[in-house]
Structure formats: C-alpha cells, structure tokens
Motif scaffolding. Structure first.
Motif, mmCIF file in Angstrom:
data_model
loop_
_atom_site.group_PDB
_atom_site.id
_atom_site.type_symbol
_atom_site.label_atom_id
_atom_site.label_comp_id
_atom_site.label_asym_id
_atom_site.label_seq_id
_atom_site.Cartn_x
_atom_site.Cartn_y
_atom_site.Cartn_z
ATOM 1 N N ARG A 100 -12.663 -9.155 3.849
ATOM 2 C CA ARG A 100 -11.429 -9.245 4.565
ATOM 3 C C ARG A 100 -10.625 -10.499 3.827
ATOM 4 N NH1 ARG A 100 -10.210 -7.197 9.855
ATOM 5 N NH2 ARG A 100 -8.361 -8.652 9.676
ATOM 6 N N SER A 101 -11.280 -11.362 3.344
ATOM 7 C CA SER A 101 -10.669 -12.424 2.715
ATOM 8 C C SER A 101 -9.824 -11.858 1.496
ATOM 9 C CB SER A 101 -11.263 -13.778 2.797
ATOM 10 O OG SER A 101 -11.409 -14.146 1.262
ATOM 11 N N THR A 107 -9.259 -8.625 0.901
ATOM 12 C CA THR A 107 -8.039 -7.667 1.324
ATOM 13 C C THR A 107 -6.839 -8.439 1.634
ATOM 14 O OG1 THR A 107 -9.986 -6.437 1.891
ATOM 15 C CG2 THR A 107 -7.753 -5.689 2.548
ATOM 16 N N SER A 108 -6.990 -9.611 2.140
ATOM 17 C CA SER A 108 -5.732 -10.191 2.521
ATOM 18 C C SER A 108 -4.969 -10.725 1.334
ATOM 19 C CB SER A 108 -6.202 -11.684 3.617
ATOM 20 O OG SER A 108 -7.148 -11.319 4.516
ATOM 21 N N GLN A 109 -5.906 -11.201 0.339
ATOM 22 C CA GLN A 109 -5.323 -11.533 -0.807
ATOM 23 C C GLN A 109 -4.488 -10.379 -1.404
ATOM 24 O OE1 GLN A 109 -7.391 -13.578 -3.710
ATOM 25 N NE2 GLN A 109 -9.011 -14.160 -2.303
ATOM 26 N N VAL A 145 -6.342 -4.559 8.597
ATOM 27 C CA VAL A 145 -5.883 -5.378 7.477
ATOM 28 C C VAL A 145 -4.942 -4.734 6.821
ATOM 29 C CG1 VAL A 145 -7.858 -6.599 6.531
ATOM 30 C CG2 VAL A 145 -7.828 -4.300 5.984
ATOM 31 N N GLY A 204 -1.935 -8.902 1.498
ATOM 32 C CA GLY A 204 -1.304 -9.958 2.499
ATOM 33 C C GLY A 204 0.342 -9.927 2.248
#
Ligand code: HEM
Length: 435
Positions: free
Chosen positions: A105-106, A108-110, A377, A113
């Motif tokens: 998730r982290s 994918t946020s990069q 996401v 996002g």
C-alpha cells in the motif's frame, strides 16, 4: 460458543441449497442504479444484517453503516471469492499478510498518489483521452468503457509497466490478438465456484493467468539481463540500492494486480501515438468543479454493490451484532440512499455537492471506494481519469445508442456494448466550453 448464539441479531439460519446456497438469486442481473432484489427482499424480511451462503462461503450481508465502518476499520483480510483469490495468486502481497499489505500500500501510494498524478500522469491521461476521442469521432463511434479502460491501463503502464507491456504486445508467440484472448478469459470468471477442473471458466482463467505471469517474468528477467537501467517504477519496487524490497515473484504478482484491476481485464492495448500537446494542468483539473460534482454524484448513486468486503479474522461486536470470525462480510453503501443524508436519494442531482469538499474520497456518509485499511488505492487516479474523460467528451457532439443497457450482475455489465455515437460536427463554441 455456537454460531447462532454469537450472531445475536442476524437471521437464525442460512437459506438455499447446500454449497450453492443462494448464489443464483444473488447473481441475478439487476438495474445498475438499483439495489439487487436479493438484498432488498432479505433486508425487508430479516433486517439490515442477514446471513447467507454464496459460492460455498458463509456470508454476512450488511446495510448497517456503523457495522460496515467497524468491520472496515478492524478487519484486514479481503473478502474475495476463492476464484478471485486464485486469480490474484498466493504470493500476492495485497493478500499475504498484514505486513506485506502495508508495504504494497505504501509503494502504491508512491506510484498512484497525488504527487505522481500531479507531476507525471495527468499529461498522459490527457493525451490518451484526447487521442482516443479524436479517433472515435473520426469513426463516428466510441466504446466508452473500453476507451476508459485503455486510458487507465496505459496511463499506469506508461510509467510503471512499460517494460512488460512492450514484451507482451510484441511477443511473437503471444501477439496482440492472443493477448486479448488471454485477458478476455478473466472477467467472465471472477464470480464462479472455485473448481479448477478442465472445461470450467476457472480452469481457462487459471491457464490464462499462468501464461500472463510467464510473460511478465520473462520480460523482467530479460530487462535485468540486458543491463539496461530500470525505470522509476522498478526502482521503487526493487529499491535503488540493490537491496531488494520485493522478490521477482512478488513483483510480478504486484504488477499483475494492476493489469486486473485497472484493465478490468478485457481490453487490448494501444500505444501512445501523439506528440504531447499543450495539455491540462493540475490547476485546470482542480477547477473542473461541476465535473467533479457529477462524478461524486455518479459514484454515490451507482454504489449498489458491497464496498466493504472482508473475511473477519476475529469476532466483531458492534451494538447488538456479533460477527463471528471466519465469515465473509459484504457491507453495502446504504448510507448513500438514506434521505437523512441525501434529499431525494434516488434522484441524480450533482448540485447537491455544491460547496462540499469535492476532493474527499471517504466521509461518514460517502463510501464508494470502501474504508479502512483496504480503502481503494486507485481512488485518486479513478477520479482524475473520469474528470479528464468527461472534459474531453463534452467537446464533441455525442449520444448514447438506444440499445445500450447497463446492468449489474455483481460487476457492471454492458450486454449490448457501451458505444456512443460521436462526432466533432458541432457548432458549440469550444473555447467557451468549461465544465
Ligand atoms: C470508480 C473506480 C473505482 C471504484 C468505485 C473502486 C472501488 C474500490 C472498492 C470499493 C475497494 C474495496 C475497499 C474495501 O474493501 O474497503 C477497492 C479496492 C482496491 N482498488 Fe479500487 N476502485 C476503483 C478504481 C480503482 C483503480 C483505477 C485502481 C488501480 C489502478 C484500483 C485499485 C484498487 C486496489 C489495489 C484495491 C485493494 C486495496 C487493498 O486491498 O489495500 N481501484 N476499490
């Protein structure tokens, strides 16, 4: 403790046939803008939370907002059918463990996002939407769903997956048409019983999956062996320092997840063909106020499917309800249709969003992208693509074909396609066009 005692306020027994349960009634097609008759009838008879059996699993269906939010916050395990779990794969970091899920998730946020959308992807999405619409206008017809899917997959792929896509689309053994056939195998088999035996949809889907995974692996290994520098996407997932943050197997399943989700798996690939034109900026996007009101309203009124999907990993107690461990939980967004939250909730009225925070993807009364640890996401990306798509579409003269029908059979379906007639034969003053 016995299940019946644990579930103090859900119905006392599961209806339907052994194993199959109520799957057929649940999967009956219904109007996309209405709740399924299955859910409506049972809610009327048994109250907002009831038990059933679907695809061989014990399922609790809830339209209770507090219960839905509590499960979203406290349960991490995704509630997918066995056939979907198979499709996404055992090594898939989104489902493997709480820690691996946090990690992807982290990442994918990069990748998806706001920063990434703002600095890079907005331009690609703009060019893709514009190019496809021009082509549609030349041909007089545009398949809206297929075009939107192409825009998603290509905008993600142009930064993230290009290495793999290049190999897949040019691969001699499995060229364009074969690749499309592989992808077509998936969507029809998402909601099926999970028997992986020859002749079944799940069997064909798994064969297609294995071929796609092989191709992805070949592509990455070839690129590695060539010594060429990896793009930003691979630097993010493999790490810059040579210390791998993800194994090749995990990386392939991760990439593959985006094929499935963004593509909804049944569309071909086109390449970026145009030169970059003076395109939309983030400020332009943020100023499309009415477009965003339309999108928020569309997402509200079309949320007639469960937006919180989990398997409970512990007993959850909310008010009088106790949801036992190990049940699949489907939380419906009834909150979108409550007249206390939305006046005349069944009326499509974008103006109700005037003056509201249009950027919010989750509030107490708005959950189209789910909530909690598994909040979508791709939500920001989805809203950006929809805005740009509508922005360009409204520069043309277009109308829906009379036979176009949108139904829901859990997933959205377009039995007669999703074509619009489109032409740029319009007298609208485009310079004055701003939505
Ligand atoms: C209008 C479009 C979309 C809608 C309505 C939507 C809705 C949802 C919903 C309801 C969930 C489940 C949340 C939960 O269980 O609480 C979800 C999860 C997810 N969505 Fe979306 N989605 C959309 C577009 C996208 C796109 C474009 C992508 C990626 C390119 C994406 C990637 C994902 C992923 C990876 C998850 C799983 C997240 C996790 O398990 O942590 N979605 N989405």
């Amino acid at each position: 403790m016995e299940e019946s005692k644990k579930q103090t306020k859900t119905t006392s027994r599961i209806h339907g046939f052994p194993i199959i349960g109520e799957t057929f009634e649940f999967m009956k097609p219904h109007d996309a803008l209405q709740f399924s008759t299955f859910v409506k009838d049972r809610t009327f008879r048994h109250g907002p939370v009831f038990r059933t059996s679907l695809f061989g699993a014990k399922v609790i269906i809830s339209t209770d907002v507090e219960l839905n939010m509590e499960i979203a916050k406290t349960s991490h395990v995704p509630g997918v059918t066995k056939s979907i779990a198979r499709l996404f794969g055992e090594n898939n970091l989104f489902v493997q463990s709480k820690e691996s899920h946090k990690h992807v998730r982290s990442l994918t946020s990069q990748l998806l996002g706001t920063h990434s959308l703002k600095s890079r992807m907005i331009q690609d999405i703009d060019i893709l939407a514009c190019t496809h619409m021009k082509e549609g206008a030349r041909n007089g017809v545009l398949d809206v769903k297929e075009t939107a899917s192409k825009v998603y997959i290509l905008s993600v792929s142009s930064h993230a997956l290009s290495v793999c896509l290049d190999n897949i689309t040019t691969n001699k053994k499995i060229g364009g048409k074969r690749t499309r056939t592989l992808l077509e195998r998936f969507s029809s088999s998402w909601f099926q019983f999970s028997f992986n035996v020859p002749g079944t949809g799940v069997y064909r889907m798994m064969k297609a999956r294995n071929k796609m995974m092989k191709l992805l692996k070949e592509s990455i290994l070839k690129k590695r062996a060539s010594g060429e520098e990896f793009g930003e996407f691979f630097k993010t997932i493999f790490g810059e320092t040579g210390k791998e943050m993800m194994s090749i197997e995990n990386a392939i399943e991760y990439i593959y997840t985006f094929f499935l989700v963004a593509n909804e798996t049944r569309h071909g690939f086109l390449r970026l063909r145009t030169e970059k034109e003076a395109g939309l900026t983030w400020e332009d996007y943020k100023s499309m106020t009415f477009t965003q009101m339309v999108i928020n309203e569309s997402l509200r009124i079309t949320s007639t499917f469960p937006t919180v999907l989990r398997v409970t990993d512990h007993d959850v107690q909310v008010g009088d309800y106790t949801i036992p461990e190990g049940w699949t939980f489907m939380g419906y967004a009834n909150v979108h249709f409550n007249p206390e939250n939305y006046d005349d909730p069944l009326v499509f009225n974008p103006w109700r969003w005037e003056g509201k925070d249009l950027g919010a993807i989750l509030t107490k009364t708005y959950i189209p992208f789910g909530a909690g640890a598994r909040l979508c996401v791709g939500a920001e990306l989805a809203k950006l693509v929809m805005s740009i798509f509508i922005h360009h579409l409204y520069r043309y003269r277009w109308s829906m074909k009379a036979e176009t029908k949108v139904i829901r059979r859990y997933m959205l379906m377009f039995p007669h396609g999703c074509d619009v007639q489109i032409s740029d034969d319009t007298e609208v003053d485009k310079s004055a066009y701003s939505i």
